[in-house]
Design a protein around this motif. Structure first.
Motif, mmCIF file in Angstrom:
data_model
loop_
_atom_site.group_PDB
_atom_site.id
_atom_site.type_symbol
_atom_site.label_atom_id
_atom_site.label_comp_id
_atom_site.label_asym_id
_atom_site.label_seq_id
_atom_site.Cartn_x
_atom_site.Cartn_y
_atom_site.Cartn_z
ATOM 1 N N VAL A 27 34.286 -30.315 20.237
ATOM 2 C CA VAL A 27 33.621 -31.382 19.495
ATOM 3 C C VAL A 27 32.467 -31.890 20.350
ATOM 4 O O VAL A 27 32.674 -32.349 21.477
ATOM 5 N N ASN A 28 31.245 -31.831 19.798
ATOM 6 C CA ASN A 28 30.059 -32.224 20.547
ATOM 7 C C ASN A 28 29.297 -33.291 19.779
ATOM 8 O O ASN A 28 28.856 -33.059 18.647
ATOM 9 N N LEU A 29 29.191 -34.466 20.401
ATOM 10 C CA LEU A 29 28.520 -35.605 19.783
ATOM 11 C C LEU A 29 27.086 -35.706 20.297
ATOM 12 O O LEU A 29 26.848 -35.620 21.503
ATOM 13 N N VAL A 30 26.151 -35.873 19.365
ATOM 14 C CA VAL A 30 24.761 -36.128 19.738
ATOM 15 C C VAL A 30 24.435 -37.528 19.235
ATOM 16 O O VAL A 30 24.439 -37.775 18.029
ATOM 17 N N VAL A 31 24.181 -38.443 20.168
ATOM 18 C CA VAL A 31 24.118 -39.865 19.866
ATOM 19 C C VAL A 31 22.730 -40.412 20.181
ATOM 20 O O VAL A 31 22.112 -40.030 21.180
ATOM 21 N N LEU A 76 20.424 -30.021 16.336
ATOM 22 C CA LEU A 76 21.118 -29.183 15.361
ATOM 23 C C LEU A 76 20.218 -28.044 14.878
ATOM 24 O O LEU A 76 20.679 -26.914 14.669
ATOM 25 N N GLU A 77 18.950 -28.337 14.694
ATOM 26 C CA GLU A 77 18.017 -27.291 14.267
ATOM 27 C C GLU A 77 17.865 -26.230 15.346
ATOM 28 O O GLU A 77 17.797 -25.024 15.050
ATOM 29 N N ALA A 78 17.815 -26.663 16.593
ATOM 30 C CA ALA A 78 17.669 -25.708 17.696
ATOM 31 C C ALA A 78 18.835 -24.735 17.746
ATOM 32 O O ALA A 78 18.646 -23.531 17.981
ATOM 33 N N VAL A 79 20.045 -25.229 17.516
ATOM 34 C CA VAL A 79 21.216 -24.350 17.485
ATOM 35 C C VAL A 79 21.063 -23.300 16.390
ATOM 36 O O VAL A 79 21.379 -22.124 16.579
ATOM 37 N N PHE A 100 29.338 -29.798 15.931
ATOM 38 C CA PHE A 100 28.312 -30.665 16.500
ATOM 39 C C PHE A 100 28.064 -31.781 15.500
ATOM 40 O O PHE A 100 27.801 -31.513 14.322
ATOM 41 N N ILE A 101 28.133 -33.015 15.958
ATOM 42 C CA ILE A 101 28.026 -34.174 15.076
ATOM 43 C C ILE A 101 26.963 -35.127 15.609
ATOM 44 O O ILE A 101 27.013 -35.516 16.786
ATOM 45 N N THR A 102 26.007 -35.504 14.770
ATOM 46 C CA THR A 102 25.053 -36.535 15.174
ATOM 47 C C THR A 102 25.453 -37.865 14.548
ATOM 48 O O THR A 102 25.987 -37.912 13.441
ATOM 49 N N THR A 103 25.186 -38.954 15.287
ATOM 50 C CA THR A 103 25.484 -40.293 14.765
ATOM 51 C C THR A 103 24.714 -41.332 15.560
ATOM 52 O O THR A 103 24.345 -41.103 16.712
ATOM 53 N N HIS A 104 24.453 -42.477 14.931
ATOM 54 C CA HIS A 104 23.954 -43.641 15.669
ATOM 55 C C HIS A 104 24.890 -44.823 15.439
ATOM 56 O O HIS A 104 24.509 -45.988 15.595
ATOM 57 N N SER A 105 26.135 -44.507 15.069
ATOM 58 C CA SER A 105 27.143 -45.532 14.798
ATOM 59 C C SER A 105 28.178 -45.571 15.913
ATOM 60 O O SER A 105 28.862 -44.576 16.178
ATOM 61 N N ILE A 106 28.310 -46.716 16.582
ATOM 62 C CA ILE A 106 29.320 -46.847 17.626
ATOM 63 C C ILE A 106 30.715 -46.767 17.029
ATOM 64 O O ILE A 106 31.662 -46.293 17.675
ATOM 65 N N ASP A 154 38.298 -32.475 24.907
ATOM 66 C CA ASP A 154 37.711 -31.667 23.845
ATOM 67 C C ASP A 154 36.376 -32.196 23.360
ATOM 68 O O ASP A 154 35.792 -31.656 22.428
ATOM 69 N N ILE A 155 35.874 -33.281 23.982
ATOM 70 C CA ILE A 155 34.668 -33.936 23.477
ATOM 71 C C ILE A 155 33.570 -33.971 24.538
ATOM 72 O O ILE A 155 33.810 -34.308 25.697
ATOM 73 N N CYS A 156 32.357 -33.607 24.113
ATOM 74 C CA CYS A 156 31.154 -33.729 24.922
ATOM 75 C C CYS A 156 30.206 -34.688 24.193
ATOM 76 O O CYS A 156 30.052 -34.601 22.968
ATOM 77 N N VAL A 157 29.592 -35.607 24.925
ATOM 78 C CA VAL A 157 28.694 -36.594 24.325
ATOM 79 C C VAL A 157 27.319 -36.481 24.963
ATOM 80 O O VAL A 157 27.170 -36.605 26.185
ATOM 81 N N CYS A 158 26.311 -36.243 24.137
ATOM 82 C CA CYS A 158 24.927 -36.171 24.606
ATOM 83 C C CYS A 158 24.156 -37.334 23.990
ATOM 84 O O CYS A 158 24.037 -37.425 22.763
ATOM 85 N N THR A 159 23.662 -38.242 24.823
ATOM 86 C CA THR A 159 22.868 -39.364 24.327
ATOM 87 C C THR A 159 21.384 -39.027 24.478
ATOM 88 O O THR A 159 20.960 -38.453 25.488
ATOM 89 N N ILE A 160 20.619 -39.379 23.451
ATOM 90 C CA ILE A 160 19.188 -39.071 23.449
ATOM 91 C C ILE A 160 18.389 -40.350 23.230
ATOM 92 O O ILE A 160 18.725 -41.154 22.350
#
Length: 365
Positions: free
Chosen positions: A26-30, A41-44, A303-309, A329-335
């Motif tokens: 599970v990979n979070l993009v925040v 997501l487009e790059a993947v 891969f999941i994107t969100t801006h919700s805490i 099981d979780i990776c978090v990438c903040t942008i």
């Protein structure tokens, strides 16, 4: 399992030098709006084929997928994928490790203005309506796509101009791995149930997802309308009987779209853009727990994107960090976006969980 273990985006849209060395199940993009989450997501997706231009076109148009009156040309969407450069030089560079093989996508070329013969445009089945005969000045891109997958390397010439269209673009290249993308408003496209009913196992997982909202939901089906024989999507309810899906809110439709996508992504990769869209925060824990469990059942990396805490909290709640060992099981990438560039930071789910208050403040900014 198609498992992307590493992702590096050196150049794509506003992203430069984003590197995630240890992707998880599970990979979070925040991050905030317009910071580059969807770009990840487009790059993947650009890694999926052996350099087919049709896939590049498809990815470039994802953001316009539900637009009713999309005025953008293929050329406009294509050029917007590149970081802003001087002197017309354009480059996209993405790499990673998938299925234990090195994989990379490089698209490099130059944007220019040249004279084009409208007769040649017509032969190429391009957008030529209302063009004068003879030569015209037009914007063009000339370059190469190079895609590496393990020991395989393929280079394709690319030529796109402002009159290009999707029509006639070869689509024969086979995808390297299965990828399903769920747009924020995927549930508004309609015909969700008709896609689900084609596979009984898909149907069962979708019914279970709906029962998170209402345990009395028993089945999903399609009937023909008495007016015009038009197919109508229904949900069978234990006490209310057969109810048209149109009588339910967008949350039900969104969860149906997510459940169907998980099943379609079996043994592959699922990309969910803005998972919180149309789902009330009181359902986040249940819905996100369902997503994580179903992805594990169908062998799907997500891969999941969100801006919700609240959505982030719901995903972290799928792990028991107080009891389990160091596994995560979780990776978090903040942008974050500063000026014209996006900057990233990569954390484990455990690190976010242990520093929840500080992380929550960061996301709210």
């Amino acid at each position: 399992m198609a498992y992307l273990r590493r992702l590096q985006i050196d150049r794509y849209r506003g992203i430069k030098a984003l590197k995630i060395d240890e992707l998880k199940n599970v990979n979070l993009v925040v991050g905030d709006n317009n910071c580059g989450k969807t770009s990840v997501l487009e790059a993947v997706q650009l890694l999926r084929t052996s350099g087919n231009l049709a896939n590049v076109y498809r990815v470039s148009r994802l953001r316009d997928s539900i637009a009713v009156n999309n005025a953008n040309s293929i050329f406009d969407n294509f050029i917007c994928m590149f970081p802003r450069e001087k002197d017309g030089e354009c480059e996209i560079s993405i790499s990673g490790i998938c299925n234990d093989k090195d994989i990379s996508f490089d698209l490099k070329g130059k944007k220019d203005r040249v004279m084009l013969d409208t007769k040649e445009l017509s032969v190429g089945k391009l957008r030529t309506s209302d063009l004068p005969s003879g030569e015209i000045e037009a914007e063009v891109f000339e370059g190469d796509i190079c895609l590496v997958y393990g020991d395989e390397e393929k280079v394709n010439k690319v030529s796109v101009n402002q009159y290009s269209s999707v029509t006639g673009t070869p689509t024969s290249d086979k995808d390297r791995f299965n990828i399903i993308y769920v747009a924020p408003f995927e549930h508004l496209k309609g015909s969700i149930i008709s896609r689900i009913l084609k596979n009984e196992s898909y149907k069962q997982i979708c019914v279970k997802a709906l029962q998170l909202f209402d345990p009395d939901i028993e089945d999903i089906m399609i009937f023909k309308s008495d007016i015009g024989n038009r197919p109508v999507e229904y949900i069978r309810h234990k006490t209310l009987g057969d109810m048209p899906i149109s009588s339910y809110g967008d949350g039900i439709k969104k969860v149906l779209a997510l459940a169907n996508a998980i099943a379609q992504a079996a043994d592959g990769i699922l990309l969910i853009d803005e998972v919180e869209t149309a789902i009330h925060k009181k359902y986040f824990d249940d819905v996100l727990r369902f997503i994580v469990k179903a992805c594990k059942t169908f062998n799907v990396q997500v891969f999941i994107t969100t801006h919700s805490i609240e959505a982030i909290d719901g995903l972290l709640a799928t792990q028991d960090y107080d009891e389990q060992d160091s596994s995560d099981d979780i990776c978090v990438c903040t942008i974050k976006r500063v000026s014209d560039a996006s900057y990233s930071r990569v954390l484990s789910g455990r690190e976010v969980y242990e520093n929840r208050e500080a992380f929550g403040f960061e996301v709210r900014l």
